[in-house]
Motif scaffolding. Structure first.
Motif, PDB file in Angstrom:
ATOM      1  N   ARG A  91     -12.522   2.321   3.178  1.00 30.91           N
ATOM      2  CA  ARG A  91     -11.757   2.084   4.398  1.00 30.91           C
ATOM      3  C   ARG A  91     -10.360   1.525   4.143  1.00 30.91           C
ATOM      4  NH1 ARG A  91     -12.911  -1.058   8.400  1.00 30.91           N
ATOM      5  NH2 ARG A  91     -12.855   0.674   9.875  1.00 30.91           N
ATOM      6  N   ILE A  92     -10.090   1.073   2.922  1.00 26.20           N
ATOM      7  CA  ILE A  92      -8.927   0.187   2.726  1.00 26.20           C
ATOM      8  C   ILE A  92      -7.774   0.811   1.950  1.00 26.20           C
ATOM      9  CG2 ILE A  92     -10.378  -1.864   2.914  1.00 26.20           C
ATOM     10  CD1 ILE A  92     -10.318  -2.074  -0.142  1.00 26.20           C
ATOM     11  N   GLY A  93      -7.813   2.109   1.723  1.00 22.29           N
ATOM     12  CA  GLY A  93      -6.721   2.756   1.010  1.00 22.29           C
ATOM     13  C   GLY A  93      -6.824   2.573  -0.493  1.00 22.29           C
ATOM     14  N   PRO A  94      -5.821   3.056  -1.242  1.00 21.31           N
ATOM     15  CA  PRO A  94      -5.879   3.048  -2.705  1.00 21.31           C
ATOM     16  C   PRO A  94      -5.317   1.800  -3.378  1.00 21.31           C
ATOM     17  CG  PRO A  94      -4.000   4.324  -1.997  1.00 21.31           C
ATOM     18  CD  PRO A  94      -4.686   3.865  -0.742  1.00 21.31           C
ATOM     19  N   GLY A  95      -4.642   0.919  -2.621  1.00 18.95           N
ATOM     20  CA  GLY A  95      -3.973  -0.229  -3.230  1.00 18.95           C
ATOM     21  C   GLY A  95      -2.585   0.155  -3.706  1.00 18.95           C
ATOM     22  N   PRO A  96      -1.843  -0.745  -4.328  1.00 17.44           N
ATOM     23  CA  PRO A  96      -2.228  -2.133  -4.615  1.00 17.44           C
ATOM     24  C   PRO A  96      -2.177  -3.010  -3.358  1.00 17.44           C
ATOM     25  CG  PRO A  96       0.036  -1.764  -5.280  1.00 17.44           C
ATOM     26  CD  PRO A  96      -0.492  -0.430  -4.823  1.00 17.44           C
ATOM     27  N   TRP A  97      -2.722  -4.243  -3.485  1.00 17.93           N
ATOM     28  CA  TRP A  97      -2.729  -5.173  -2.358  1.00 17.93           C
ATOM     29  C   TRP A  97      -2.214  -6.528  -2.812  1.00 17.93           C
ATOM     30  CZ3 TRP A  97      -7.132  -2.366  -3.819  1.00 17.93           C
ATOM     31  CH2 TRP A  97      -7.436  -1.271  -3.003  1.00 17.93           C
ATOM     32  N   ALA A 100      -0.036 -13.040   1.260  1.00 19.58           N
ATOM     33  CA  ALA A 100       1.160 -13.440   2.002  1.00 19.58           C
ATOM     34  C   ALA A 100       2.222 -14.082   1.123  1.00 19.58           C
ATOM     35  CB  ALA A 100       0.773 -14.397   3.126  1.00 19.58           C
ATOM     36  N   LYS A 101       1.860 -14.486  -0.074  1.00 19.10           N
ATOM     37  CA  LYS A 101       2.811 -15.083  -1.007  1.00 19.10           C
ATOM     38  C   LYS A 101       3.350 -14.063  -2.012  1.00 19.10           C
ATOM     39  CE  LYS A 101       2.143 -19.332   0.554  1.00 19.10           C
ATOM     40  NZ  LYS A 101       3.178 -20.058   1.316  1.00 19.10           N
ATOM     41  N   GLY A 102       2.920 -12.820  -1.893  1.00 23.87           N
ATOM     42  CA  GLY A 102       3.378 -11.780  -2.799  1.00 23.87           C
ATOM     43  C   GLY A 102       2.571 -11.642  -4.071  1.00 23.87           C
ATOM     44  N   VAL A 103       1.441 -12.353  -4.173  1.00 25.69           N
ATOM     45  CA  VAL A 103       0.603 -12.286  -5.373  1.00 25.69           C
ATOM     46  C   VAL A 103      -0.343 -11.098  -5.258  1.00 25.69           C
ATOM     47  CG1 VAL A 103      -1.127 -13.478  -6.777  1.00 25.69           C
ATOM     48  CG2 VAL A 103       0.727 -14.775  -5.697  1.00 25.69           C
ATOM     49  N   VAL A 104      -0.351 -10.237  -6.263  1.00 24.04           N
ATOM     50  CA  VAL A 104      -1.211  -9.054  -6.267  1.00 24.04           C
ATOM     51  C   VAL A 104      -2.650  -9.465  -6.577  1.00 24.04           C
ATOM     52  CG1 VAL A 104      -1.700  -6.847  -7.392  1.00 24.04           C
ATOM     53  CG2 VAL A 104       0.676  -7.520  -6.926  1.00 24.04           C
ATOM     54  N   ILE A 105      -3.574  -9.028  -5.721  1.00 22.27           N
ATOM     55  CA  ILE A 105      -4.991  -9.358  -5.953  1.00 22.27           C
ATOM     56  C   ILE A 105      -5.729  -8.206  -6.638  1.00 22.27           C
ATOM     57  CG2 ILE A 105      -5.086 -11.071  -4.108  1.00 22.27           C
ATOM     58  CD1 ILE A 105      -6.952  -8.058  -3.327  1.00 22.27           C
ATOM     59  N   ALA A 106      -5.205  -7.009  -6.531  1.00 20.59           N
ATOM     60  CA  ALA A 106      -5.760  -5.856  -7.255  1.00 20.59           C
ATOM     61  C   ALA A 106      -4.788  -4.693  -7.140  1.00 20.59           C
ATOM     62  CB  ALA A 106      -7.119  -5.454  -6.716  1.00 20.59           C
ATOM     63  N   LYS A 107      -4.711  -3.898  -8.189  1.00 22.20           N
ATOM     64  CA  LYS A 107      -3.799  -2.750  -8.208  1.00 22.20           C
ATOM     65  C   LYS A 107      -4.429  -1.511  -7.588  1.00 22.20           C
ATOM     66  CE  LYS A 107      -1.477  -4.211 -12.491  1.00 22.20           C
ATOM     67  NZ  LYS A 107      -2.425  -5.264 -12.907  1.00 22.20           N
ATOM     68  N   ASN A 108      -5.756  -1.415  -7.640  1.00 23.15           N
ATOM     69  CA  ASN A 108      -6.444  -0.236  -7.120  1.00 23.15           C
ATOM     70  C   ASN A 108      -7.904  -0.589  -6.843  1.00 23.15           C
ATOM     71  OD1 ASN A 108      -7.816  -0.040  -9.729  1.00 23.15           O
ATOM     72  ND2 ASN A 108      -5.864   0.798 -10.488  1.00 23.15           N
ATOM     73  N   LEU A 109      -8.642   0.384  -6.338  1.00 21.58           N
ATOM     74  CA  LEU A 109     -10.039   0.146  -5.974  1.00 21.58           C
ATOM     75  C   LEU A 109     -10.899  -0.222  -7.169  1.00 21.58           C
ATOM     76  CD1 LEU A 109     -10.579   3.062  -3.438  1.00 21.58           C
ATOM     77  CD2 LEU A 109     -10.817   0.624  -2.926  1.00 21.58           C
ATOM     78  N   GLU A 110     -10.652   0.418  -8.295  1.00 21.76           N
ATOM     79  CA  GLU A 110     -11.450   0.129  -9.491  1.00 21.76           C
ATOM     80  C   GLU A 110     -11.253  -1.319  -9.934  1.00 21.76           C
ATOM     81  OE1 GLU A 110      -9.625   2.930  -9.019  1.00 21.76           O
ATOM     82  OE2 GLU A 110     -11.476   4.046  -8.576  1.00 21.76           O
ATOM     83  N   GLU A 111     -10.009  -1.777  -9.940  1.00 20.40           N
ATOM     84  CA  GLU A 111      -9.749  -3.154 -10.347  1.00 20.40           C
ATOM     85  C   GLU A 111     -10.315  -4.140  -9.332  1.00 20.40           C
ATOM     86  OE1 GLU A 111      -6.099  -4.905 -12.553  1.00 20.40           O
ATOM     87  OE2 GLU A 111      -5.647  -5.098 -10.410  1.00 20.40           O
ATOM     88  N   LEU A 112     -10.195  -3.818  -8.061  1.00 17.99           N
ATOM     89  CA  LEU A 112     -10.709  -4.704  -7.014  1.00 17.99           C
ATOM     90  C   LEU A 112     -12.203  -4.940  -7.180  1.00 17.99           C
ATOM     91  CD1 LEU A 112     -10.208  -6.246  -4.334  1.00 17.99           C
ATOM     92  CD2 LEU A 112     -10.743  -4.113  -3.139  1.00 17.99           C
ATOM     93  N   ALA A 115     -14.415  -7.069 -12.750  1.00 18.83           N
ATOM     94  CA  ALA A 115     -14.238  -8.479 -13.098  1.00 18.83           C
ATOM     95  C   ALA A 115     -12.767  -8.836 -13.280  1.00 18.83           C
ATOM     96  CB  ALA A 115     -15.004  -8.784 -14.384  1.00 18.83           C
ATOM     97  N   ASN A 116     -11.894  -7.838 -13.254  1.00 19.52           N
ATOM     98  CA  ASN A 116     -10.463  -8.076 -13.479  1.00 19.52           C
ATOM     99  C   ASN A 116      -9.668  -8.303 -12.200  1.00 19.52           C
ATOM    100  OD1 ASN A 116     -10.740  -7.703 -16.301  1.00 19.52           O
ATOM    101  ND2 ASN A 116     -10.678  -5.474 -16.019  1.00 19.52           N
ATOM    102  N   ASN A 117     -10.349  -8.332 -11.050  1.00 21.22           N
ATOM    103  CA  ASN A 117      -9.581  -8.564  -9.819  1.00 21.22           C
ATOM    104  C   ASN A 117      -9.073 -10.006  -9.772  1.00 21.22           C
ATOM    105  OD1 ASN A 117     -11.267 -10.408  -8.151  1.00 21.22           O
ATOM    106  ND2 ASN A 117     -12.747  -8.732  -8.181  1.00 21.22           N
ATOM    107  N   ASN A 118      -8.141 -10.220  -8.880  1.00 24.98           N
ATOM    108  CA  ASN A 118      -7.494 -11.532  -8.775  1.00 24.98           C
ATOM    109  C   ASN A 118      -7.807 -12.205  -7.441  1.00 24.98           C
ATOM    110  OD1 ASN A 118      -5.837 -13.679  -9.654  1.00 24.98           O
ATOM    111  ND2 ASN A 118      -4.045 -12.819  -8.630  1.00 24.98           N
ATOM    112  N   VAL A 119      -9.033 -11.999  -6.950  1.00 22.56           N
ATOM    113  CA  VAL A 119      -9.465 -12.671  -5.724  1.00 22.56           C
ATOM    114  C   VAL A 119     -10.015 -14.032  -6.110  1.00 22.56           C
ATOM    115  CG1 VAL A 119     -10.984 -12.593  -3.720  1.00 22.56           C
ATOM    116  CG2 VAL A 119     -10.016 -10.465  -4.636  1.00 22.56           C
ATOM    117  N   THR A 120      -9.312 -15.088  -5.737  1.00 23.32           N
ATOM    118  CA  THR A 120      -9.714 -16.461  -6.029  1.00 23.32           C
ATOM    119  C   THR A 120      -9.397 -17.325  -4.815  1.00 23.32           C
ATOM    120  OG1 THR A 120      -7.557 -17.192  -6.880  1.00 23.32           O
ATOM    121  CG2 THR A 120      -9.056 -16.121  -8.458  1.00 23.32           C
TER     122      THR A 120
END
Length: 225
Positions: A91-97, A100-112, A115-120
């Motif tokens: 539902r969320i497109g291909p990324g990147p995302w 609000a501070k401009g920090v990338v949390i993932a470049k694409n669906l695979e990264e999201l 274990a390499n995603n940046n969701v913290t």
């Protein structure tokens, strides 16, 4: 020669105006956030359409309403062989995302969904760029509605348990929903306990049950376009 008078109020206004510029610009480029508030009706979000509309409204208040926003939520089929289900990842497109501070949390669906995603806790900000309370804070709101498995896909339909609060239409004590931990913290250091999108189910779909398990009915929003 006329003496210059320092106008403190005017200077303060100018400072605030100039200082607000970058923040507004960053919010306009935001493509990911955690909702600052839920529906107020537990897991009843008005279905996927209602959840998407909630994302769109919150994004608009932050100056990012010119994008197409989607809630990161899966739905289940009415039966085990029912193909009418929705995967959150689709539902969320291909990324990147970026937040609000401009920090990338993932470049694409695979990264999201790796274990390499940046969701913290530090990056999973709300639409205002504010931190969302984690497990060690009061109130704890780290449980995020997803209805999804770790790879972002849906759970099997009935006769398996409800993992989506009736496809996001139930707000009572019956049913359940899979939750993620935006702060990646749980009672033990296990993959399920630290999953951002598939940690454990809620004990019910009403607001009180979501609060009881450590949440507030919040969910992730991604800009599809």
């Amino acid at each position: 020669m006329r003496a210059f008078r320092f106008n403190a109020p005017l200077a303060a206004c100018l400072f605030l105006s100039l200082g607000a510029g970058p923040a507004v610009a960053q919010s306009a480029n935001m493509t990911f956030f955690v909702t600052s508030v839920g529906s107020g009706k537990g897991g009843d979000l008005g279905g996927l359409d209602g959840a998407d509309a909630h994302c769109q409204r919150l994004a608009a208040t932050a100056g990012a309403g010119n994008k197409t926003w989607r809630a990161y939520l899966s739905t289940q089929g009415s039966a085990l062989n029912d193909p009418n289900f929705v995967n959150a990842r689709d539902r969320i497109g291909p990324g990147p995302w970026q937040n609000a501070k401009g920090v990338v949390i993932a470049k694409n669906l695979e990264e999201l969904h790796s274990a390499n995603n940046n969701v913290t806790k530090e990056t999973a900000l709300d639409e205002k760029g504010q931190l969302v309370n984690g497990r060690t804070e009061k109130p704890n709101t780290h449980d995020i509605l997803t209805g999804s498995r770790p790879d972002g896909t849906a759970f099997a339909g009935a006769f398996f348990p409800d993992m989506t609060c009736g496809n996001w239409t139930k707000g009572g004590t019956s049913g359940s929903a899979m939750l993620g931990h935006h702060d990646r913290v749980g009672p033990i250091q296990s993959s399920w306990a630290t999953s951002w999108n598939s940690a454990h189910p809620a004990v019910g779909c009403d607001q009180a049950s979501l609060v009881k398990t450590g949440g507030a009915g919040l969910f992730y929003c991604f800009a599809e376009k």
